[in-house]
Design an enzyme around this catalytic site. Sequence first.
Site, PDB file in Angstrom:
ATOM      1  N   CYS A 119       2.121  60.613  58.569  1.00  0.00           N
ATOM      2  CA  CYS A 119       3.415  60.164  58.065  1.00  0.00           C
ATOM      3  C   CYS A 119       3.547  60.264  56.556  1.00  0.00           C
ATOM      4  O   CYS A 119       4.604  60.585  56.042  1.00  0.00           O
ATOM      5  CB  CYS A 119       3.678  58.737  58.531  1.00  0.00           C
ATOM      6  N   CYS A 128      -1.962  52.521  60.243  1.00  0.00           N
ATOM      7  CA  CYS A 128      -0.654  52.177  59.684  1.00  0.00           C
ATOM      8  C   CYS A 128       0.022  51.092  60.520  1.00  0.00           C
ATOM      9  O   CYS A 128       0.596  50.144  59.979  1.00  0.00           O
ATOM     10  CB  CYS A 128       0.223  53.416  59.609  1.00  0.00           C
TER      11      CYS A 128
END
Length: 486
Positions: A275, A174
């Site tokens: 996340c 990410c």
Amino acid sequence: MVRVVVSTLPALRPLLRRGSLLNHKPLPRSRLQPWPFCTLSSSPAAGAPSAVVKGEEVALDKHLTRCAAAGIAPLRVAVLVSGGVDSSVALRLLHAAGHRCTAFYLKIWFQEDFRNFWSECPWDEDLKYAQAVCDKIDVPLEVVHLSDEYWNHVVSHMINEYRCGRTPNPDVLCNTRIKFGSFLEAIENLGFDYIASGHYAHVVHPSAENTEAPSVLQLSKDKIKDQTYFLSHLSQSQLRRLLFPLGCITKDEVRRLATQMALPNQGRKDSQGICFLGKVKFSEFVERHIGEKEGIILEAESGDYLGIHRGFWFYTIGQRQGLRLPGGPWYVVEKDVQNNVVFVSRNYYSLDKRRRTFRVGSLNWFDNFGPGNNEQLKCKVRHSPEFHDCTLVKERSEENGDALVVHLAEDDQGLAAGQFAAFYSENVCLGSGIILDSWDKMSFPVCSRALEIAKLADKSSLGKPIRIVNLEHIVKPEQQEEIKVA
């Protein structure tokens, strides 16, 4: 309800309308052209900064804003906010340092009509907090939709890796591909000097006299919260664009500042887990996108048939929980991806199963050279304050290209193919690579009988699983071979 944020930045309007960002191919590093480097030593310090909130002033010690480039000519900074305490304090420190900040919330949660099989919207509450923090200091907030990019560059890669029996790290991906990849590319021509976030890390940029030198990623002051592991696969062109205001302070100081600044999210707990999953269990996500396929569980040392599982992709090397086998504790020690077989052992931590050597590929170094052959360094094989002393030996093969053979000074039973290994010299992170394999002999010693059984096309002939009773607290070690009963 969160109010709709209308962008004042024309280049971001397609993202706010949920237009596709460029394309769906993985972001090539070569597309990130170097920005003109803005030195952080262009003017002398201008005294201790303060955080002003609607008439209330909070005096800040100089060390609190040292990593926020305080005391220099104002910079234009794009600040990534998540609604959490860390990114909120990072924004406030940059604002207190006198920089012109624009906050950005990256919406990577899947849209209601986008591969979404649950009804929770965890980003909604996060965005409310982010907006409230920005409103207190009149900083504009832009909401950028990157769900498609996150799916294509992170989630789909994770699914493919799990199908191949490897264990990827979504947080490293990410940072590399989304936060400081797709987003960085989207704002490249908007005039920002730096991108900042609430990561616990410290970037030391070159001086005005030596702007051609590389930027250096250093450990944060808080060694427990340090997140250099998650940033270790960034390129040099990405690193030299970043500021991490929390790199010079501790988590306790961040919490204290949040209280002094009366942040609306001062009492929020830190986020945990992957996340994009929010409240969804990882096993539910894997089941939805990969499915289930029944396979067998075999004891690695004997080949005994112990039970069944839902698919090898639900398990990782070293896993203990979720096996539901009697006579344990049992640990996953190896997986046969082709035949969907999981091998387990109760001797995972025995001294004769040393795990000190592994290979690393997909190497990424912040300078152009990387460490030398047989160099003594430290490494992390997971996000943790713990380091291993290690020695690196370079090798090259047609299959993996440039790679490293890593020799640890002590055992580590948590090595997993697909995870990242980050390397350090003193307090400097040199870069990282992806673990290709673990164990000194490239695999846990699975007996020949177990390997043959794993290859059986018709496993129904195995009958019922053997039930192994753990009586080690009652019988002597030499008698334990007799405790296996059908």
